[in-house]
Design an enzyme around this catalytic site. Structure first.
Site, mmCIF file in Angstrom:
data_model
loop_
_atom_site.group_PDB
_atom_site.id
_atom_site.type_symbol
_atom_site.label_atom_id
_atom_site.label_comp_id
_atom_site.label_asym_id
_atom_site.label_seq_id
_atom_site.Cartn_x
_atom_site.Cartn_y
_atom_site.Cartn_z
ATOM 1 C CE LYS A 155 -38.602 -39.038 27.339
ATOM 2 N NZ LYS A 155 -38.233 -36.995 28.418
ATOM 3 C CD GLN A 195 -39.175 -33.757 26.039
ATOM 4 O OE1 GLN A 195 -39.180 -35.208 26.581
ATOM 5 N NE2 GLN A 195 -37.874 -33.946 25.910
ATOM 6 C CG ASP A 254 -38.370 -35.769 33.667
ATOM 7 O OD1 ASP A 254 -37.974 -37.440 32.978
ATOM 8 O OD2 ASP A 254 -38.899 -34.600 32.529
#
Length: 294
Positions: A52, A96, A119
């Site tokens: 990412k 995460q 997200d």
């Protein structure tokens, strides 16, 4: 059979994102900024976050990776998130997963400002998606929809079967495929490991999204001729044959299933690359305030 090539599509979309990011910098004097928080030393999570960050740099974003040991308290993590929520130079915040067992991922998700939830997991964004309102769409389903759109696959009227009901992929995917949009306008069946006659349900599908997290779960006898297969699975197995020391398998038995399909995503090289595209597009939209104006 045609491969739905995540590498090809992602590189094309990244060119567009990079152009828009450059225009944003020219107008605002700063780059879109994504902050990723990583707790502990899970190998898969470290790989995902590194990817990412690397992709952010490729498209001209600023990216920050904040790391903590797995003994950080839930309260300490929430305090950091609150700090990032209030930082006007930060456009997107992700934490995460998975997190250590003593940290509740639902509480952490809700602690992120929904306007920076790139997200797409916050209840506000999920609720707005359900009502077809502007929102940040969960990155993996978003990436899948972008891929279907890129290949010009007309989904209207199809019977789509989603295998797996997670809040990250399966459930939002079923909502997006049913929406009055293109891609969309499918009749959707959402299945899972407890579905009765699962094989028969999947066998009826024109479009299958496999997101159940089990290696080669969807087999050739579950797929009708000409079906479209979207394989979300990323199942790691230790392997002495690869440089990385592991090999990736999807949720679909690719070798046996692919000859029956009209389109299919490979693993790796399919949905995983498009997930990052969904994240980048959400971050850019957050910076430009395209979803939430303030």
């Amino acid at each position: 059979m045609q491969l739905l090539d995540g590498k090809l599509v992602s590189e094309k979309v990244k060119q567009d994102i990079a152009r828009e990011a450059a225009e944003f910098f020219a107008s605002n004097g700063r780059k879109p900024h994504l902050v990723a928080i990583l707790v502990g030393h899970d190998g898969g999570s470290e790989t995902y976050v590194a990817s990412k960050m690397r992709n952010c740099q490729q498209v001209g974003f600023e990216s920050t990776n904040i790391r903590y040991e797995d003994d950080i308290t839930q309260e300490e993590l929430i305090e950091k998130i609150k700090e990032l929520n209030g930082d006007n130079a930060v456009d997107g915040v992700i934490v995460q997963l998975p997190l250590p067992k003593h940290i509740d991922p639902e509480i952490i998700t809700e602690a992120i400002d929904y306007r920076k939830d790139v997200d797409g997991f916050h209840p506000v964004n999920l609720g707005r998606m359900q009502r077809n309102l502007p929102c940040f769409i969960p990155a993996t389903p978003y990436g899948i929809m972008l891929m279907l759109d890129h290949y010009g696959i007309e989904t209207a009227g199809m019977h789509a079967v989603v295998v797996g009901r997670s809040n990250i992929v399966g459930s939002p995917m079923s909502i997006l495929l049913a929406r009055n949009a293109q891609p969309g306008n499918c009749t959707v069946t959402l299945t899972h490991s407890r579905t009765k006659n699962l094989k028969e349900e999947v066998l009826r599908a024109d479009l299958i999204v496999a997101a159940i997290g089990k290696k080669n779960f969807v087999t050739a006898d579950m797929v009708k001729e000409g079906a479209i297969i979207i394989d979300v699975g990323i199942n790691r197995e230790v392997s002495s044959l690869t440089k990385s020391g592991y090999k990736l398998f999807g949720d679909v038995d690719f070798e046996q299933v692919a000859p029956k399909t009209s389109y299919i995503t490979p693993v790796p090289g399919g949905v995983g690359l498009m997930t990052i595209i969904g994240l980048l597009k959400n971050t850019l939209a957050a910076a430009k305030k395209e979803v939430y104006r303030s």
